[in-house]
Design a protein around this motif. Structure first.
Motif, PDB file in Angstrom:
ATOM      1  N   LEU A  29       0.772  -1.254  -0.010  1.00 35.30           N
ATOM      2  CA  LEU A  29      -0.032  -0.091   0.104  1.00 35.30           C
ATOM      3  C   LEU A  29       0.922   1.374   0.021  1.00 35.30           C
ATOM      4  N   ALA A  30       1.830   1.146   0.718  1.00 31.94           N
ATOM      5  CA  ALA A  30       2.890   2.316   1.007  1.00 31.94           C
ATOM      6  C   ALA A  30       3.408   2.572  -0.532  1.00 31.94           C
ATOM      7  N   ILE A  31       3.746   1.602  -1.238  1.00 34.40           N
ATOM      8  CA  ILE A  31       4.441   1.820  -2.515  1.00 34.40           C
ATOM      9  C   ILE A  31       3.391   2.454  -3.564  1.00 34.40           C
ATOM     10  N   GLU A  32       2.136   2.000  -3.494  1.00 33.37           N
ATOM     11  CA  GLU A  32       1.014   2.519  -4.460  1.00 33.37           C
ATOM     12  C   GLU A  32       0.799   3.817  -4.020  1.00 33.37           C
ATOM     13  N   ALA A  33       0.789   4.368  -2.682  1.00 39.49           N
ATOM     14  CA  ALA A  33       0.204   5.607  -2.475  1.00 39.49           C
ATOM     15  C   ALA A  33       1.680   6.533  -2.436  1.00 39.49           C
ATOM     16  N   GLY A  34       2.719   5.982  -2.506  1.00 41.16           N
ATOM     17  CA  GLY A  34       3.981   6.763  -2.719  1.00 41.16           C
ATOM     18  C   GLY A  34       4.317   7.459  -1.246  1.00 41.16           C
ATOM     19  N   VAL A  35       4.171   6.558  -0.100  1.00 37.03           N
ATOM     20  CA  VAL A  35       4.607   7.026   0.989  1.00 37.03           C
ATOM     21  C   VAL A  35       5.609   5.851   1.742  1.00 37.03           C
ATOM     22  N   SER A  36       6.037   5.862   2.813  1.00 34.37           N
ATOM     23  CA  SER A  36       7.092   4.827   3.298  1.00 34.37           C
ATOM     24  C   SER A  36       5.856   3.986   4.274  1.00 34.37           C
ATOM     25  N   ALA A  37       6.179   2.678   4.415  1.00 36.90           N
ATOM     26  CA  ALA A  37       5.656   1.597   4.955  1.00 36.90           C
ATOM     27  C   ALA A  37       5.435   1.965   6.409  1.00 36.90           C
ATOM     28  N   ARG A  38       6.402   2.834   7.120  1.00 38.86           N
ATOM     29  CA  ARG A  38       6.528   3.299   8.351  1.00 38.86           C
ATOM     30  C   ARG A  38       5.262   4.218   8.620  1.00 38.86           C
ATOM     31  N   HIS A  39       4.865   5.183   7.404  1.00 34.22           N
ATOM     32  CA  HIS A  39       3.994   6.155   7.660  1.00 34.22           C
ATOM     33  C   HIS A  39       2.518   5.272   7.635  1.00 34.22           C
ATOM     34  N   ILE A  40       2.510   4.173   6.917  1.00 30.72           N
ATOM     35  CA  ILE A  40       1.163   3.386   6.857  1.00 30.72           C
ATOM     36  C   ILE A  40       1.092   2.924   8.179  1.00 30.72           C
ATOM     37  N   SER A  41       2.009   2.382   8.977  1.00 32.18           N
ATOM     38  CA  SER A  41       1.915   1.788  10.276  1.00 32.18           C
ATOM     39  C   SER A  41       1.622   2.707  11.261  1.00 32.18           C
ATOM     40  N   PHE A  42       2.339   4.165  11.096  1.00 35.90           N
ATOM     41  CA  PHE A  42       1.932   5.085  12.135  1.00 35.90           C
ATOM     42  C   PHE A  42       0.388   5.473  11.914  1.00 35.90           C
ATOM     43  N   LEU A  43      -0.083   5.496  10.779  1.00 37.74           N
ATOM     44  CA  LEU A  43      -1.549   5.780  10.482  1.00 37.74           C
ATOM     45  C   LEU A  43      -2.269   4.737  11.232  1.00 37.74           C
ATOM     46  N   GLU A  44      -2.063   3.832  10.903  1.00 39.78           N
ATOM     47  CA  GLU A  44      -2.855   2.538  11.680  1.00 39.78           C
ATOM     48  C   GLU A  44      -2.964   2.508  12.834  1.00 39.78           C
ATOM     49  N   THR A  45      -1.840   2.790  13.510  1.00 37.49           N
ATOM     50  CA  THR A  45      -1.739   2.750  15.109  1.00 37.49           C
ATOM     51  C   THR A  45      -2.056   4.144  15.625  1.00 37.49           C
ATOM     52  N   GLY A  46      -2.339   5.006  14.713  1.00 35.46           N
ATOM     53  CA  GLY A  46      -2.893   6.467  15.336  1.00 35.46           C
ATOM     54  C   GLY A  46      -1.478   7.276  15.757  1.00 35.46           C
ATOM     55  N   ARG A  47      -0.425   7.012  15.347  1.00 38.11           N
ATOM     56  CA  ARG A  47       0.743   7.657  15.956  1.00 38.11           C
ATOM     57  C   ARG A  47       0.897   9.003  14.868  1.00 38.11           C
ATOM     58  N   ALA A  48       0.102   8.704  13.544  1.00 38.85           N
ATOM     59  CA  ALA A  48       0.230   9.540  12.719  1.00 38.85           C
ATOM     60  C   ALA A  48      -1.251  10.159  12.387  1.00 38.85           C
ATOM     61  N   ARG A  49      -1.399  11.272  11.884  1.00 43.39           N
ATOM     62  CA  ARG A  49      -2.737  11.571  11.404  1.00 43.39           C
ATOM     63  C   ARG A  49      -2.661  12.035   9.992  1.00 43.39           C
ATOM     64  N   PRO A  50      -3.536  11.495   8.955  1.00 42.25           N
ATOM     65  CA  PRO A  50      -3.632  11.788   7.678  1.00 42.25           C
ATOM     66  C   PRO A  50      -4.344  13.041   7.063  1.00 42.25           C
ATOM     67  N   SER A  51      -3.751  13.563   6.217  1.00 48.54           N
ATOM     68  CA  SER A  51      -4.516  14.648   5.471  1.00 48.54           C
ATOM     69  C   SER A  51      -5.696  14.271   4.858  1.00 48.54           C
ATOM     70  N   ARG A  52      -6.587  15.216   4.518  1.00 42.92           N
ATOM     71  CA  ARG A  52      -7.588  14.887   3.586  1.00 42.92           C
ATOM     72  C   ARG A  52      -7.283  13.957   2.275  1.00 42.92           C
TER      73      ARG A  52
END
Length: 263
Positions: A29-52
């Motif tokens: 998913l990270a590759i397709e979205a152009g972000v890091s896998a760590r960012h996806i992990s942070f989004l799923e655990t709530g450690r990061a908040r996504p933009s719209r």
């Protein structure tokens, strides 16, 4: 704007459920979205908040239905952006016009429009063959096409190759329920799968012959057998929840005898 149910759920939980439903890893998913896998992990655990924009990007990559994209947006703290208009709303004139032309243009063969739950939205005159002689309780609004197709007091009692058609429809319904996350489809699947047909062997397996191209519906109609296959069309670029969930099913004669009967 259609109402969006608010649940006590986090964006990370909803995102994870869709990623797992699509059988996609965080890395993919990270590759397709152009972000890091760590960012996806942070989004799923709530450690990061996504933009719209990120919510919409992830929803697009995961092919999340528009109805559930609104749910993703709400869970991330944003307002839903996809409207859900009634088919008869004034703004839907061009959609209704397209549907009416397709349905009328397909006569003398049957054609119908269904929503995401297989409820009948519109039909042409030839589709009356599916409701003739059907008990009133099965025709109460909303009329469900999957029930009409498999109920023993409706088409299920007229299909000469019921076992084959039933297996195909149940498989389609189960896959749609899994892909869409729509609980209504799972309930509908369980309901129609429970129908019984005394004297009918539902375990018959069709072995394709050398001349087979499509699995037809073989319907007993008075002293004739109508053999038909179907095609399903959807709108290509929907931006409205209702439009995204509409499907147009058209029935075609599988042999010349059936074509002549409709003519």
């Amino acid at each position: 704007m259609g109402a969006v149910a608010v649940h006590d759920e986090s964006f990370g939980d909803v995102l994870r459920s869709w990623r797992q439903r699509r059988r996609v890893s965080q890395l993919d998913l990270a590759i397709e979205a152009g972000v890091s896998a760590r960012h996806i992990s942070f989004l799923e655990t709530g450690r990061a908040r996504p933009s719209r924009a990120m919510v919409l990007k992830l929803a697009e990559e995961l092919e999340v239905p528009l109805r559930h994209r609104n749910r993703l947006l709400v869970s991330a703290g944003f307002a839903p952006i996809y409207a859900e208009r009634a088919v008869r709303a004034p703004e839907m004139h061009v959609v209704r016009q397209a549907l009416d032309r397709i349905l009328a243009g397909h006569e003398p063969y049957p054609a119908l429009v269904v929503d995401a739950a297989w409820n009948l939205v519109a039909a042409n005159r030839a589709a009356g063959m599916f409701t003739d002689g059907v008990p009133a309780e099965l025709l109460a609004e909303p009329v469900n096409v999957m029930r009409l197709s498999l109920h023993p007091d409706a088409m299920g009692g007229r299909l000469l190759n019921l076992a084959e058609v039933r297996a195909h429809l149940l498989h389609r319904l189960r896959r749609q329920a899994e892909a869409s996350g729509d609980g209504r489809l799972a309930e509908l699947h369980d309901e129609v799968a429970s129908y019984t047909y005394p004297g009918v062997d539902l375990n018959v397996a069709h072995v394709p012959g050398p001349g087979d191209i499509l699995l037809p519906l073989r319907v007993a109609a008075d002293d004739r057998v109508l053999s038909m296959f179907t095609t399903i069309a959807t709108f290509g670029t929907p931006m409205d929840v209702t439009v995204s969930e509409l499907a147009i099913e058209t029935f075609w004669p599988a042999d010349e005898e059936t074509a002549a009967s409709f003519r």
